[in-house]
Design a protein around this motif. Structure first.
Motif, PDB file in Angstrom:
ATOM      1  N   ILE A  42       0.837  -1.212   0.000  1.00  8.85           N
ATOM      2  CA  ILE A  42       0.000   0.000   0.000  1.00  8.85           C
ATOM      3  C   ILE A  42       0.869   1.259   0.000  1.00  8.85           C
ATOM      4  O   ILE A  42       0.617   2.209  -0.735  1.00  8.85           O
ATOM      5  CB  ILE A  42      -0.919   0.012   1.253  1.00  8.85           C
ATOM      6  CG1 ILE A  42      -1.973  -1.075   1.144  1.00  8.85           C
ATOM      7  CG2 ILE A  42      -1.562   1.381   1.451  1.00  8.85           C
ATOM      8  CD1 ILE A  42      -2.863  -1.213   2.378  1.00  8.85           C
ATOM      9  N   SER A  43       1.922   1.248   0.840  1.00  6.79           N
ATOM     10  CA  SER A  43       2.751   2.463   0.951  1.00  6.79           C
ATOM     11  C   SER A  43       3.473   2.757  -0.360  1.00  6.79           C
ATOM     12  O   SER A  43       3.488   3.907  -0.817  1.00  6.79           O
ATOM     13  CB  SER A  43       3.801   2.297   2.053  1.00  6.79           C
ATOM     14  OG  SER A  43       3.206   1.936   3.247  1.00  6.79           O
ATOM     15  N   GLY A  44       4.076   1.730  -0.950  1.00  6.11           N
ATOM     16  CA  GLY A  44       4.799   1.934  -2.214  1.00  6.11           C
ATOM     17  C   GLY A  44       3.847   2.385  -3.313  1.00  6.11           C
ATOM     18  O   GLY A  44       4.198   3.212  -4.164  1.00  6.11           O
ATOM     19  N   ILE A  61      10.658  -1.436  -6.873  1.00 13.06           N
ATOM     20  CA  ILE A  61      11.121  -2.834  -6.774  1.00 13.06           C
ATOM     21  C   ILE A  61      10.505  -3.478  -5.520  1.00 13.06           C
ATOM     22  O   ILE A  61      10.098  -2.789  -4.594  1.00 13.06           O
ATOM     23  CB  ILE A  61      12.667  -2.956  -6.710  1.00 13.06           C
ATOM     24  CG1 ILE A  61      13.226  -2.213  -5.484  1.00 13.06           C
ATOM     25  CG2 ILE A  61      13.308  -2.474  -7.999  1.00 13.06           C
ATOM     26  CD1 ILE A  61      14.710  -2.520  -5.208  1.00 13.06           C
ATOM     27  N   ASP A  62      10.484  -4.828  -5.543  1.00 15.46           N
ATOM     28  CA  ASP A  62      10.025  -5.548  -4.345  1.00 15.46           C
ATOM     29  C   ASP A  62      10.670  -6.927  -4.349  1.00 15.46           C
ATOM     30  O   ASP A  62      10.759  -7.568  -5.395  1.00 15.46           O
ATOM     31  CB  ASP A  62       8.503  -5.698  -4.344  1.00 15.46           C
ATOM     32  CG  ASP A  62       7.962  -6.089  -2.970  1.00 15.46           C
ATOM     33  OD1 ASP A  62       7.216  -5.297  -2.383  1.00 15.46           O
ATOM     34  OD2 ASP A  62       8.299  -7.196  -2.472  1.00 15.46           O
ATOM     35  N   ARG A  63      11.086  -7.369  -3.170  1.00 19.69           N
ATOM     36  CA  ARG A  63      11.743  -8.680  -3.133  1.00 19.69           C
ATOM     37  C   ARG A  63      10.743  -9.829  -3.252  1.00 19.69           C
ATOM     38  O   ARG A  63      11.115 -10.939  -3.607  1.00 19.69           O
ATOM     39  CB  ARG A  63      12.594  -8.831  -1.891  1.00 19.69           C
ATOM     40  CG  ARG A  63      11.875  -8.909  -0.584  1.00 19.69           C
ATOM     41  CD  ARG A  63      12.852  -9.473   0.470  1.00 19.69           C
ATOM     42  NE  ARG A  63      12.481  -9.078   1.808  1.00 19.69           N
ATOM     43  CZ  ARG A  63      13.267  -8.398   2.633  1.00 19.69           C
ATOM     44  NH1 ARG A  63      14.450  -7.982   2.235  1.00 19.69           N
ATOM     45  NH2 ARG A  63      12.876  -8.125   3.845  1.00 19.69           N
ATOM     46  N   ARG A  64       9.466  -9.564  -2.976  1.00 22.45           N
ATOM     47  CA  ARG A  64       8.455 -10.621  -3.122  1.00 22.45           C
ATOM     48  C   ARG A  64       7.638 -10.434  -4.394  1.00 22.45           C
ATOM     49  O   ARG A  64       7.356 -11.382  -5.105  1.00 22.45           O
ATOM     50  CB  ARG A  64       7.501 -10.600  -1.937  1.00 22.45           C
ATOM     51  CG  ARG A  64       8.138 -10.935  -0.605  1.00 22.45           C
ATOM     52  CD  ARG A  64       7.085 -10.955   0.501  1.00 22.45           C
ATOM     53  NE  ARG A  64       7.643 -11.358   1.777  1.00 22.45           N
ATOM     54  CZ  ARG A  64       8.222 -10.537   2.637  1.00 22.45           C
ATOM     55  NH1 ARG A  64       8.331  -9.245   2.360  1.00 22.45           N
ATOM     56  NH2 ARG A  64       8.712 -10.988   3.783  1.00 22.45           N
ATOM     57  N   GLY A  65       7.180  -9.215  -4.632  1.00 23.36           N
ATOM     58  CA  GLY A  65       6.280  -8.910  -5.744  1.00 23.36           C
ATOM     59  C   GLY A  65       5.151  -8.037  -5.229  1.00 23.36           C
ATOM     60  O   GLY A  65       5.045  -7.790  -4.030  1.00 23.36           O
ATOM     61  N   SER A  70       2.492  -7.281   4.013  1.00 30.29           N
ATOM     62  CA  SER A  70       1.413  -7.069   4.985  1.00 30.29           C
ATOM     63  C   SER A  70       0.120  -6.606   4.325  1.00 30.29           C
ATOM     64  O   SER A  70      -0.968  -6.804   4.873  1.00 30.29           O
ATOM     65  CB  SER A  70       1.828  -6.008   6.007  1.00 30.29           C
ATOM     66  OG  SER A  70       3.040  -6.350   6.591  1.00 30.29           O
ATOM     67  N   THR A  71       0.247  -5.973   3.172  1.00 32.71           N
ATOM     68  CA  THR A  71      -0.927  -5.429   2.483  1.00 32.71           C
ATOM     69  C   THR A  71      -2.000  -6.493   2.239  1.00 32.71           C
ATOM     70  O   THR A  71      -3.186  -6.184   2.249  1.00 32.71           O
ATOM     71  CB  THR A  71      -0.458  -4.751   1.175  1.00 32.71           C
ATOM     72  OG1 THR A  71       0.294  -3.595   1.559  1.00 32.71           O
ATOM     73  CG2 THR A  71      -1.592  -4.349   0.268  1.00 32.71           C
ATOM     74  N   SER A  72      -1.577  -7.745   2.024  1.00 41.32           N
ATOM     75  CA  SER A  72      -2.571  -8.798   1.789  1.00 41.32           C
ATOM     76  C   SER A  72      -3.205  -9.281   3.084  1.00 41.32           C
ATOM     77  O   SER A  72      -4.171 -10.037   3.049  1.00 41.32           O
ATOM     78  CB  SER A  72      -1.925  -9.985   1.083  1.00 41.32           C
ATOM     79  OG  SER A  72      -1.656  -9.609  -0.224  1.00 41.32           O
ATOM     80  N   THR A  74      -4.044  -7.130   5.717  1.00 40.72           N
ATOM     81  CA  THR A  74      -4.736  -6.080   6.457  1.00 40.72           C
ATOM     82  C   THR A  74      -6.236  -6.358   6.542  1.00 40.72           C
ATOM     83  O   THR A  74      -6.798  -7.065   5.701  1.00 40.72           O
ATOM     84  CB  THR A  74      -4.504  -4.701   5.792  1.00 40.72           C
ATOM     85  OG1 THR A  74      -5.076  -3.698   6.611  1.00 40.72           O
ATOM     86  CG2 THR A  74      -5.112  -4.607   4.409  1.00 40.72           C
ATOM     87  N   THR A  75      -6.899  -5.784   7.544  1.00 36.34           N
ATOM     88  CA  THR A  75      -8.350  -5.898   7.615  1.00 36.34           C
ATOM     89  C   THR A  75      -9.009  -4.644   7.027  1.00 36.34           C
ATOM     90  O   THR A  75     -10.224  -4.603   6.853  1.00 36.34           O
ATOM     91  CB  THR A  75      -8.798  -6.106   9.073  1.00 36.34           C
ATOM     92  OG1 THR A  75      -8.078  -5.213   9.909  1.00 36.34           O
ATOM     93  CG2 THR A  75      -8.505  -7.524   9.521  1.00 36.34           C
ATOM     94  N   ALA A  76      -8.164  -3.629   6.760  1.00 31.02           N
ATOM     95  CA  ALA A  76      -8.582  -2.440   5.996  1.00 31.02           C
ATOM     96  C   ALA A  76      -9.757  -1.668   6.590  1.00 31.02           C
ATOM     97  O   ALA A  76     -10.694  -1.318   5.890  1.00 31.02           O
ATOM     98  CB  ALA A  76      -8.844  -2.813   4.536  1.00 31.02           C
TER      99      ALA A  76
END
Ligand SMILES: Cc1cc2nc3c(=O)[nH]c(=O)nc-3n(C[C@H](O)[C@H](O)[C@H](O)COP(=O)(O)OP(=O)(O)OC[C@H]3O[C@@H](n4cnc5c(N)ncnc54)[C@H](O)[C@@H]3O)c2cc1C
Length: 403
Positions: A42-44, A61-65, A70-72, A74-76
């Protein structure tokens, strides 16, 4: 402190809903850019969108994708009501600063909402009232004072007595604060929407790529990566969530554990106004409804980082959250169809740290989010955008690194 985390385990509810994909490429040769954003959560996403809006050339860039951290998990519940009540934050950092922090969060939610509309990002955004229920941190008297303090700061808050709360929402507690206009949304759809907006403006996305080293000069930062490729950037933004890059001091930042569940869809059983509900308690419980009638409920936070223990506790915490939900909302089917757990970075005040890294004047770190991470991601995008445009945001000092 561990700078690489196993951020989450289990089955977050968002896997039930499709988010538009964010394409990424392979990084095969050294590149240059105005700004490198590290992190595709979310931040990026908010950062890349804000900076491309100002015409910067941006690489992400991201080391995972994309959206794999954590974005996946969250309870948002996207709230301007930050975890630390205004009255309590005032006694920690002084009234003027606490009021400024609360007002900034209110502004961030209004800005985020307007911006999602302007970009046409389809993430199921809806305004929701929220109820902060009396508990062991703030009882009825404390909540009454909190509501008054918020109103004095220009932030809408209505105190509900036990009978008003029961009549309007069917919830039994000593009292509550009712607040308007927090945001309910799908965090993955929102994040992918911001990433895709940045890509349409020319941002380049590479994954999996890990930033492994940072060498600063007066004109830029040379970033080493695990691929062997070097990225030369005028500025770097570390939007790495709860995993702090090696150059970032961990002072004031700690990692705790949290758990969440989601029920089956049950539109007809939902409570009035689908208000967000959270408790002024420790440990606390919070809940929200999704558009299809599932109920997402979380909390039970524990003050440890041990990921093995966190994961082992998932069945017990699932049962406990489900039982607590049942006690609060006896009309719901509270059985968990989804259950997950995650690590959670926070600070002693609950405010995030959004600051330049010491001795690296061109590296900006965004860290220590707590329970209002999404609100703070928006504030971070606004602060860094101003900084790169040559103005210092009036609220920047609120989010400085602790001394
Ligand atoms: C269970 C749970 C419930 C929550 N509920 C709420 C809520 O209701 N409301 C709210 O506002 N917030 C909530 N939060 C917090 C919110 O989820 C986070 O604040 C938010 O997801 C953080 O997003 P991020 O982009 O900063 O981090 P992430 O999504 O983790 O993204 C950071 C990315 O950086 C990458 N990265 C890290 N280091 C490097 C490196 N060296 N090189 C390359 N890539 C790197 C990671 O792979 C990761 O993908 C919750 C969190 C959890 C765990």
């Amino acid at each position: 402190m561990n700078r690489k985390l196993d951020l989450r385990t289990g089955n977050p509810v968002w896997t039930a809903y499709r988010a538009p994909p964010v394409p990424t490429g392979k990084l095969t040769r050294d590149i240059k850019t105005d700004v490198l954003v590290v992190g595709m959560g979310i931040s990026g996403a908010m950062m890349a969108e804000a900076l491309t809006c100002d015409g910067h050339d941006v690489v992400v860039i991201d080391r995972r994708g994309p959206m794999k951290g954590s974005t996946s998990a969250t309870t948002a519940l996207v709230q301007y009501e930050i975890d630390q009540p205004l009255t309590m934050l005032s006694s920690m950092i002084g009234k003027a600063r606490a009021v400024a922090a609360w007002r900034r969060s209110r502004l961030a939610i209004a800005n985020l909402s307007a911006h999602l509309d302007a970009l046409g990002i389809n993430c199921g955004k809806a305004e929701r009232p929220s109820l902060l229920l009396a508990g062991n941190v703030l009882g009825a008297t404390g909540l009454r004072e909190e509501a008054e303090a918020r109103r004095a700061a220009g932030i809408a808050a209505e105190y509900l007595t036990r009978s008003q709360l029961g009549d309007r929402f069917g919830i039994e507690r000593d009292g509550a604060i009712l607040s308007p206009a927090n945001l309910s949304l799908d965090p993955r759809k929102m994040t992918s929407g911001f990433h895709r907006a940045a890509q349409q403006r020319g941002a380049r996305y590479y994954a999996p790529v890990e930033a492994t080293g940072f060498s600063s000069s007066s004109s830029g930062v040379e970033v080493a990566t695990d691929t062997g490729v070097v990225i030369n950037a005028g500025h770097v933004v570390l939007a790495t969530g709860y995993e702090l890059a090696s150059v970032v001091p961990a002072t004031g930042h700690r990692v705790v554990s949290t758990w969440a569940i989601a029920t089956r869809p049950q539109k007809l059983a939902l409570w009035p106004e689908k208000a967000f509900v959270w408790e002024a308690s420790e440990p606390y419980l919070y809940l929200r409804a999704l558009p299809d009638g599932r109920v997402v409920c979380g909390g039970e936070d524990e003050d440890f980082q041990d990921e093995t223990l966190r994961d082992e506790l998932l069945p017990a915490k699932t049962e406990r959250i489900s039982n607590k939900l049942n006690a609060l909302m006896p009309g719901l089917d509270c059985r968990a169809e989804y259950a997950w757990t995650g690590s959670f970075g926070t600070t002693s005040t609950g405010l995030p740290i959004i600051a330049k890294v010491p001795r690296h004047p061109r590296i900006h770190a965004v860290m220590g989010y707590g329970g209002n991470g999404i609100t703070y991601s928006r504030i971070a995008a606004e602060l860094v955008r101003s900084e790169l445009a040559g103005h210092r945001d009036a609220d920047a000092a609120l989010y400085a690194l602790p001394r």
